[in-house]
Scaffold this motif. Structure first.
Motif, PDB file in Angstrom:
ATOM      1  N   ALA A   1       0.835  -1.201   0.000  1.00 26.33           N
ATOM      2  CA  ALA A   1       0.000   0.000   0.000  1.00 26.33           C
ATOM      3  C   ALA A   1       0.871   1.253   0.000  1.00 26.33           C
ATOM      4  O   ALA A   1       0.557   2.245  -0.674  1.00 26.33           O
ATOM      5  CB  ALA A   1      -0.921  -0.001   1.208  1.00 26.33           C
ATOM      6  N   GLY A   2       1.964   1.224   0.730  1.00 24.99           N
ATOM      7  CA  GLY A   2       2.869   2.373   0.737  1.00 24.99           C
ATOM      8  C   GLY A   2       3.537   2.569  -0.608  1.00 24.99           C
ATOM      9  O   GLY A   2       3.716   3.702  -1.065  1.00 24.99           O
ATOM     10  N   ALA A   3       3.915   1.482  -1.250  1.00 30.33           N
ATOM     11  CA  ALA A   3       4.541   1.579  -2.566  1.00 30.33           C
ATOM     12  C   ALA A   3       3.564   2.102  -3.615  1.00 30.33           C
ATOM     13  O   ALA A   3       3.968   2.796  -4.550  1.00 30.33           O
ATOM     14  CB  ALA A   3       5.083   0.220  -2.985  1.00 30.33           C
ATOM     15  N   ALA A   4       2.283   1.805  -3.452  1.00 27.42           N
ATOM     16  CA  ALA A   4       1.292   2.289  -4.414  1.00 27.42           C
ATOM     17  C   ALA A   4       1.098   3.790  -4.333  1.00 27.42           C
ATOM     18  O   ALA A   4       0.707   4.419  -5.320  1.00 27.42           O
ATOM     19  CB  ALA A   4      -0.043   1.580  -4.180  1.00 27.42           C
ATOM     20  N   THR A   5       1.386   4.392  -3.195  1.00 29.14           N
ATOM     21  CA  THR A   5       1.200   5.833  -3.058  1.00 29.14           C
ATOM     22  C   THR A   5       2.374   6.620  -3.629  1.00 29.14           C
ATOM     23  O   THR A   5       2.321   7.853  -3.656  1.00 29.14           O
ATOM     24  CB  THR A   5       0.986   6.221  -1.591  1.00 29.14           C
ATOM     25  OG1 THR A   5       2.132   5.802  -0.835  1.00 29.14           O
ATOM     26  CG2 THR A   5      -0.253   5.590  -1.025  1.00 29.14           C
ATOM     27  N   ILE A   6       3.415   5.949  -4.093  1.00 25.82           N
ATOM     28  CA  ILE A   6       4.540   6.646  -4.710  1.00 25.82           C
ATOM     29  C   ILE A   6       4.097   7.330  -6.005  1.00 25.82           C
ATOM     30  O   ILE A   6       4.740   8.266  -6.470  1.00 25.82           O
ATOM     31  CB  ILE A   6       5.709   5.666  -4.938  1.00 25.82           C
ATOM     32  CG1 ILE A   6       6.264   5.220  -3.589  1.00 25.82           C
ATOM     33  CG2 ILE A   6       6.811   6.268  -5.765  1.00 25.82           C
ATOM     34  CD1 ILE A   6       7.339   4.178  -3.670  1.00 25.82           C
ATOM     35  N   ALA A   7       2.986   6.907  -6.554  1.00 26.06           N
ATOM     36  CA  ALA A   7       2.470   7.543  -7.770  1.00 26.06           C
ATOM     37  C   ALA A   7       2.189   9.024  -7.555  1.00 26.06           C
ATOM     38  O   ALA A   7       2.227   9.806  -8.507  1.00 26.06           O
ATOM     39  CB  ALA A   7       1.198   6.838  -8.212  1.00 26.06           C
TER      40      ALA A   7
ATOM     41  N   ALA B   1       4.101  11.187  -6.072  1.00 29.49           N
ATOM     42  CA  ALA B   1       5.335  11.924  -6.363  1.00 29.49           C
ATOM     43  C   ALA B   1       5.529  12.052  -7.872  1.00 29.49           C
ATOM     44  O   ALA B   1       5.910  13.122  -8.362  1.00 29.49           O
ATOM     45  CB  ALA B   1       6.523  11.215  -5.727  1.00 29.49           C
ATOM     46  N   GLY B   2       5.264  11.005  -8.595  1.00 30.54           N
ATOM     47  CA  GLY B   2       5.375  11.074 -10.046  1.00 30.54           C
ATOM     48  C   GLY B   2       4.382  12.043 -10.656  1.00 30.54           C
ATOM     49  O   GLY B   2       4.690  12.750 -11.619  1.00 30.54           O
ATOM     50  N   ALA B   3       3.176  12.094 -10.097  1.00 23.15           N
ATOM     51  CA  ALA B   3       2.175  13.027 -10.599  1.00 23.15           C
ATOM     52  C   ALA B   3       2.585  14.468 -10.326  1.00 23.15           C
ATOM     53  O   ALA B   3       2.372  15.347 -11.163  1.00 23.15           O
ATOM     54  CB  ALA B   3       0.826  12.740  -9.957  1.00 23.15           C
TER      55      ALA B   3
ATOM     56  N   THR C   1      -2.665  13.774 -16.216  1.00 19.11           N
ATOM     57  CA  THR C   1      -1.681  13.449 -15.190  1.00 19.11           C
ATOM     58  C   THR C   1      -2.364  13.204 -13.851  1.00 19.11           C
ATOM     59  O   THR C   1      -2.015  12.282 -13.110  1.00 19.11           O
ATOM     60  CB  THR C   1      -0.652  14.587 -15.055  1.00 19.11           C
ATOM     61  OG1 THR C   1      -0.084  14.850 -16.328  1.00 19.11           O
ATOM     62  CG2 THR C   1       0.439  14.232 -14.083  1.00 19.11           C
ATOM     63  N   GLU C   2      -3.347  14.016 -13.540  1.00 12.49           N
ATOM     64  CA  GLU C   2      -4.061  13.863 -12.270  1.00 12.49           C
ATOM     65  C   GLU C   2      -4.906  12.590 -12.263  1.00 12.49           C
ATOM     66  O   GLU C   2      -5.079  11.961 -11.213  1.00 12.49           O
ATOM     67  CB  GLU C   2      -4.942  15.090 -12.034  1.00 12.49           C
ATOM     68  CG  GLU C   2      -5.370  15.275 -10.617  1.00 12.49           C
ATOM     69  CD  GLU C   2      -4.215  15.484  -9.657  1.00 12.49           C
ATOM     70  OE1 GLU C   2      -4.344  14.994  -8.522  1.00 12.49           O
ATOM     71  OE2 GLU C   2      -3.216  16.103 -10.006  1.00 12.49           O
ATOM     72  N   ALA C   3      -5.419  12.184 -13.410  1.00 18.01           N
ATOM     73  CA  ALA C   3      -6.188  10.935 -13.480  1.00 18.01           C
ATOM     74  C   ALA C   3      -5.299   9.736 -13.180  1.00 18.01           C
ATOM     75  O   ALA C   3      -5.703   8.818 -12.465  1.00 18.01           O
ATOM     76  CB  ALA C   3      -6.822  10.791 -14.853  1.00 18.01           C
ATOM     77  N   ILE C   4      -4.091   9.756 -13.713  1.00 19.44           N
ATOM     78  CA  ILE C   4      -3.154   8.668 -13.425  1.00 19.44           C
ATOM     79  C   ILE C   4      -2.801   8.682 -11.938  1.00 19.44           C
ATOM     80  O   ILE C   4      -2.672   7.626 -11.308  1.00 19.44           O
ATOM     81  CB  ILE C   4      -1.892   8.805 -14.295  1.00 19.44           C
ATOM     82  CG1 ILE C   4      -2.242   8.593 -15.761  1.00 19.44           C
ATOM     83  CG2 ILE C   4      -0.812   7.838 -13.872  1.00 19.44           C
ATOM     84  CD1 ILE C   4      -2.801   7.238 -16.085  1.00 19.44           C
ATOM     85  N   ALA C   5      -2.659   9.870 -11.368  1.00 14.35           N
ATOM     86  CA  ALA C   5      -2.291   9.974  -9.953  1.00 14.35           C
ATOM     87  C   ALA C   5      -3.384   9.438  -9.039  1.00 14.35           C
ATOM     88  O   ALA C   5      -3.095   8.968  -7.940  1.00 14.35           O
ATOM     89  CB  ALA C   5      -1.999  11.418  -9.594  1.00 14.35           C
ATOM     90  N   SER C   6      -4.622   9.498  -9.477  1.00 18.02           N
ATOM     91  CA  SER C   6      -5.710   9.011  -8.620  1.00 18.02           C
ATOM     92  C   SER C   6      -5.702   7.485  -8.494  1.00 18.02           C
ATOM     93  O   SER C   6      -6.281   6.950  -7.549  1.00 18.02           O
ATOM     94  CB  SER C   6      -7.062   9.487  -9.151  1.00 18.02           C
ATOM     95  OG  SER C   6      -7.325   8.887 -10.390  1.00 18.02           O
ATOM     96  N   PHE C   7      -5.042   6.793  -9.424  1.00 19.00           N
ATOM     97  CA  PHE C   7      -4.987   5.342  -9.341  1.00 19.00           C
ATOM     98  C   PHE C   7      -4.078   4.856  -8.219  1.00 19.00           C
ATOM     99  O   PHE C   7      -4.270   3.759  -7.704  1.00 19.00           O
ATOM    100  CB  PHE C   7      -4.530   4.734 -10.670  1.00 19.00           C
ATOM    101  CG  PHE C   7      -5.572   4.814 -11.738  1.00 19.00           C
ATOM    102  CD1 PHE C   7      -6.807   4.230 -11.568  1.00 19.00           C
ATOM    103  CD2 PHE C   7      -5.307   5.484 -12.918  1.00 19.00           C
ATOM    104  CE1 PHE C   7      -7.771   4.309 -12.552  1.00 19.00           C
ATOM    105  CE2 PHE C   7      -6.263   5.575 -13.911  1.00 19.00           C
ATOM    106  CZ  PHE C   7      -7.502   4.989 -13.725  1.00 19.00           C
ATOM    107  N   GLY C   8      -3.070   5.635  -7.834  1.00 15.87           N
ATOM    108  CA  GLY C   8      -2.155   5.233  -6.758  1.00 15.87           C
ATOM    109  C   GLY C   8      -2.856   5.044  -5.424  1.00 15.87           C
ATOM    110  O   GLY C   8      -2.803   3.949  -4.836  1.00 15.87           O
ATOM    111  N   PRO C   9      -3.537   6.072  -4.908  1.00 13.59           N
ATOM    112  CA  PRO C   9      -4.276   5.880  -3.650  1.00 13.59           C
ATOM    113  C   PRO C   9      -5.399   4.851  -3.761  1.00 13.59           C
ATOM    114  O   PRO C   9      -5.688   4.141  -2.806  1.00 13.59           O
ATOM    115  CB  PRO C   9      -4.839   7.268  -3.350  1.00 13.59           C
ATOM    116  CG  PRO C   9      -3.933   8.201  -4.055  1.00 13.59           C
ATOM    117  CD  PRO C   9      -3.480   7.479  -5.288  1.00 13.59           C
TER     118      PRO C   9
END
Length: 77
Positions: A10-16, A18-20, A56-64
């Motif tokens: 779960a922590g690794a998935a939130t790294i998205a 930072a990329g966003a 970019t924000e749509a991709i970032a929403s997949f991380g959480p």
């Protein structure tokens, strides 16, 4: 041990996030540079920048979303 692996996943998935943040910074930086070079095309460039920001924000929403999916859907037996 499986509970710890779940937390690490779960922590690794939130790294998205930072990329966003880096991607959004690149989009807005490119907008500023482009408008500085050609101020007459500001309206068209702003539309492209908003599109880039939204994608970019749509991709970032997949991380959480994946972090919550890992945390609450997968049950440890």
């Amino acid at each position: 041990m499986l509970e710890g692996a779940k937390s690490i996943g779960a922590g690794a998935a939130t790294i998205a996030s930072a990329g966003a943040a880096i991607g959004i910074g690149n989009v807005l930086s490119s907008l500023i540079h482009s408008v500085a070079r050609n101020p007459s095309s500001e309206k068209q460039l702003f539309g492209y920048a908003i599109l880039g920001f939204a994608l970019t924000e749509a991709i970032a929403s997949f991380g959480p979303m994946m972090a919550f999916f890992i945390s609450f859907v997968f049950q440890v037996p």
